[in-house]
Scaffold this motif. Structure first.
Motif, PDB file in Angstrom:
ATOM      1  N   ASN A 156       0.816  -1.225   0.000  1.00 39.29           N
ATOM      2  CA  ASN A 156       0.000   0.000   0.000  1.00 39.29           C
ATOM      3  C   ASN A 156       0.844   1.268   0.000  1.00 39.29           C
ATOM      4  N   ALA A 157       1.986   1.222  -0.674  1.00 35.62           N
ATOM      5  CA  ALA A 157       2.813   2.420  -0.812  1.00 35.62           C
ATOM      6  C   ALA A 157       2.013   3.522  -1.503  1.00 35.62           C
ATOM      7  N   ILE A 158       2.228   4.748  -1.067  1.00 39.66           N
ATOM      8  CA  ILE A 158       1.448   5.895  -1.536  1.00 39.66           C
ATOM      9  C   ILE A 158       2.145   6.519  -2.735  1.00 39.66           C
ATOM     10  N   ASP A 159       1.549   6.338  -3.914  1.00 40.67           N
ATOM     11  CA  ASP A 159       2.108   6.920  -5.124  1.00 40.67           C
ATOM     12  C   ASP A 159       1.254   8.092  -5.589  1.00 40.67           C
ATOM     13  N   GLN A 160       1.626   8.699  -6.713  1.00 42.14           N
ATOM     14  CA  GLN A 160       0.920   9.878  -7.205  1.00 42.14           C
ATOM     15  C   GLN A 160      -0.539   9.552  -7.528  1.00 42.14           C
ATOM     16  N   ASP A 161      -0.804   8.405  -8.085  1.00 42.61           N
ATOM     17  CA  ASP A 161      -2.181   8.026  -8.412  1.00 42.61           C
ATOM     18  C   ASP A 161      -3.035   7.952  -7.154  1.00 42.61           C
ATOM     19  N   LEU A 162      -2.482   7.360  -6.097  1.00 44.92           N
ATOM     20  CA  LEU A 162      -3.224   7.267  -4.843  1.00 44.92           C
ATOM     21  C   LEU A 162      -3.442   8.652  -4.238  1.00 44.92           C
TER      22      LEU A 162
END
Length: 252
Positions: free
Chosen positions: A34-40
């Motif tokens: 559940n790493a937070i990327d730009q899409d998230l």
């Protein structure tokens, strides 16, 4: 649910369940914890816009036994000074913090780096015995710039915040409870139910009074802010209804 629906849900990075009085948002990138990327981040901004327009309690959780392992390191590696100054994670966490109604973080497993800072932006945090909370950013050559440096001191005190941020120490669930980062610990299978129970207890109260309480808790100008918010509530029909009902229940 058909096979196509199951696959679509599996591929959806942010699962959203909407109810009349609350929204449950589940981070759903299990392959990268559940790493937070730009899409998230973009999806969280869209959810914030929805909750700003239609205020409801927000419960944030993570799928697959992990809350959020942090920011997406593959994307972070490519970011330079302009992206740092843009505050990509910082701004969405600030927006979550400023939502009109309370935010509850249900922390199962790792909440590290940006994942911890997402949890710090919530009003209430509960966890499972498997919860692990910390900010190891200095070990990666960066600082915890998305909320930890100013929210952690308010949550645990300056000395403890300094220890966590300088050393990158990761707290167990019991330590996080002792330090006040968590308000309760529940078994993993009961964690979301406990978050809903908290939301239920909030939802029975007057929504405007809850919203004003959150505003007062965040305010710096006490007691002027509190008294102005109270003045509005003193004129509300809901205050009249609830106090009259209380007196009627307690008549002798």
């Amino acid at each position: 649910m058909g096979e196509d629906d199951t696959q679509e849900q599996h591929d959806e990075p942010l699962l959203i369940e909407r109810r009349d009085d609350r929204v449950v948002a589940t981070l759903n990138r299990p392959r990268v914890r559940n790493a937070i990327d730009q899409d998230l981040v973009d999806r969280l901004h869209a959810l914030c816009a929805e909750l700003e327009a239609s205020p409801r309690i927000l419960i944030i959780a993570g799928a697959g036994g992990v809350f959020a392992s942090g920011a997406d390191i593959r994307q972070m590696l490519q970011r330079r000074a302009p992206e740092a100054r843009a505050g990509i994670n910082t701004r969405v966490f600030m927006r979550i913090r400023e939502l009109p109604m309370p935010v509850i973080a249900a922390i199962d497993g790792y909440a590290l780096g940006g994942g911890a800072e997402l949890a710090f932006a919530a009003d209430l945090r509960i966890g499972s015995p498997q919860a692990k909370i910390g900010n190891p950013e200095t070990g990666l050559g960066i600082i915890a710039a998305a909320g930890a440096t100013w929210r952690l001191p308010a949550l645990v005190g300056e000395a403890r915040a300094a220890e966590l941020l300088y050393t990158g120490r990761i707290l167990s669930a019991d330590e996080a409870l002792e330090w006040g980062l968590l308000s309760a610990i529940h078994p993993s299978g009961e964690l979301l139910g406990a978050a809903h129970a908290l939301a239920d207890r909030i939802a029975v109260n007057d929504p405007l009074a809850v919203r004003h309480t959150k505003t007062a808790l965040r305010a710096a100008d006490h007691p002027a802010v509190d008294l102005e918010l109270q003045a509005e509530l003193f004129e509300s029909s809901e205050k009249m209804r609830r106090m009259t009902a209380f007196l009627n229940r307690h008549k002798r």
